[in-house]
Design an enzyme around this catalytic site. Structure first.
Site, PDB file in Angstrom:
ATOM      1  N   ASP A  33       0.778  -1.349  -0.033  1.00 49.57           N
ATOM      2  CA  ASP A  33      -0.034   0.024   0.192  1.00 49.57           C
ATOM      3  C   ASP A  33       0.834   1.242  -0.073  1.00 49.57           C
ATOM      4  OD1 ASP A  33      -3.240   0.557   1.071  1.00 49.57           O
ATOM      5  OD2 ASP A  33      -1.904   2.267   1.408  1.00 49.57           O
ATOM      6  N   ILE A  34       0.373   2.334  -0.850  1.00 49.91           N
ATOM      7  CA  ILE A  34       1.262   3.625  -1.022  1.00 49.91           C
ATOM      8  C   ILE A  34       1.231   4.143   0.364  1.00 49.91           C
ATOM      9  CG2 ILE A  34      -0.599   4.868  -1.726  1.00 49.91           C
ATOM     10  CD1 ILE A  34       1.522   5.651  -4.142  1.00 49.91           C
ATOM     11  N   ASN A  95     -13.064  -3.466   2.374  1.00 47.23           N
ATOM     12  CA  ASN A  95     -13.999  -2.447   2.603  1.00 47.23           C
ATOM     13  C   ASN A  95     -14.980  -2.553   1.447  1.00 47.23           C
ATOM     14  OD1 ASN A  95     -12.614  -1.255   4.897  1.00 47.23           O
ATOM     15  ND2 ASN A  95     -11.057  -0.604   3.529  1.00 47.23           N
ATOM     16  N   GLU A 103     -12.270   3.122  -1.018  1.00 48.42           N
ATOM     17  CA  GLU A 103     -11.990   4.373  -1.693  1.00 48.42           C
ATOM     18  C   GLU A 103     -11.810   4.086  -3.266  1.00 48.42           C
ATOM     19  OE1 GLU A 103      -8.438   5.920   0.097  1.00 48.42           O
ATOM     20  OE2 GLU A 103      -9.613   6.274   2.004  1.00 48.42           O
ATOM     21  N   VAL A 104     -11.102   2.645  -3.424  1.00 47.09           N
ATOM     22  CA  VAL A 104     -10.719   2.402  -4.770  1.00 47.09           C
ATOM     23  C   VAL A 104     -11.775   1.267  -5.135  1.00 47.09           C
ATOM     24  CG1 VAL A 104      -9.046   1.413  -6.406  1.00 47.09           C
ATOM     25  CG2 VAL A 104      -8.360   2.795  -4.440  1.00 47.09           C
ATOM     26  N   HIS A 108     -10.263  -5.460  -3.615  1.00 44.43           N
ATOM     27  CA  HIS A 108      -9.228  -5.672  -2.876  1.00 44.43           C
ATOM     28  C   HIS A 108      -9.114  -5.966  -1.566  1.00 44.43           C
ATOM     29  CE1 HIS A 108      -9.970  -1.389  -2.603  1.00 44.43           C
ATOM     30  NE2 HIS A 108      -9.245  -1.595  -1.387  1.00 44.43           N
ATOM     31  N   HIS A 110      -6.919  -6.011   2.123  1.00 45.63           N
ATOM     32  CA  HIS A 110      -5.909  -5.256   2.645  1.00 45.63           C
ATOM     33  C   HIS A 110      -5.137  -6.489   3.608  1.00 45.63           C
ATOM     34  CE1 HIS A 110      -6.908  -1.136   2.492  1.00 45.63           C
ATOM     35  NE2 HIS A 110      -8.001  -1.542   2.113  1.00 45.63           N
TER      36      HIS A 110
END
Ligand code: AMP
Length: 122
Positions: A33-34, A95, A103-104, A108, A110
Site C-alpha cells: 500500500d502506498i 472495505n 476508496e478504490v 482488494h 488489505h
C-alpha cells in the site's frame, strides 16, 4: 454495478502505473500500500474486473474465488506475517462501498501485520 476501467488499480493491473509488487498469478496481483497504516500493509487485488466483494461473489467463477482466497494466504506467507511464523499473525479486511470506507472501486483485500494491529473497528 458498473466497473470503472479508469480506477487506479485497473491502471496498475494494466502496467500504466507502477507498484511495489509482491506477488502475481492468474488470479491476483499483490503490492504494498502506498500509504501504509501498519508496519506491513499489503493489498491483494483481483485480476478480474470486480467493483467489490459483492460484485465478485455474484459474478466470479469458483476458480477465481478460490484463487483470491488462496492468494491472500500466499501473500501473507511471502511478506512474513503468516501465523505459521513466530511473532506472526495479521489482519485481512475488505472495505465495501461508501459506509465500508472503500476508496478504490476495484476489489482488494488489505493485509496488515508486522506489529499488533489493535482494535478491530475504530
Ligand atoms: P480502500 O479504502 O479499501 O479502497 O483502500 C484503498 C487503498 O489503496 C488505500 O489504503 C490507499 O492507500 C491505497 N492506494 C491508493 N493508491 C495506491 C497506489 N497507487 N499504490 C498502492 N496503494 C494505493
Amino acid at each position: 454495478m458498473t466497473y470503472d476501467k479508469n480506477n487506479i488499480f485497473a491502471k496498475i493491473l494494466r502496467g500504466e502505473i507502477p507498484c511495489k509488487k509482491i506477488y502475481e498469478d492468474e488470479y491476483v496481483l499483490a503490492f504494498y500500500d502506498i500509504n501504509p497504516q501498519k508496519k506491513i500493509h499489503a493489498l491483494v487485488v483481483s485480476k478480474g474486473e470486480y467493483v467489490n466483494l459483492d460484485d465478485f461473489s455474484s459474478k466470479a467463477s469458483d476458480k477465481e474465488i478460490s484463487g483470491l482466497i488462496k492468494g491472500i494466504s500466499l501473500v501473507a506467507k511471502k511478506i512474513g506475517v503468516s501465523d505459521e511464523v513466530k511473532g506472526g499473525g495479521y489482519r485481512s479486511l475488505v472495505n465495501i462501498g461508501e459506509n465500508g470506507g472503500q476508496e478504490v472501486p476495484h476489489l482488494h483485500f488489505h493485509i496488515f501485520g508486522g506489529e499488533k494491529v489493535g482494535k478491530m473497528v475504530s
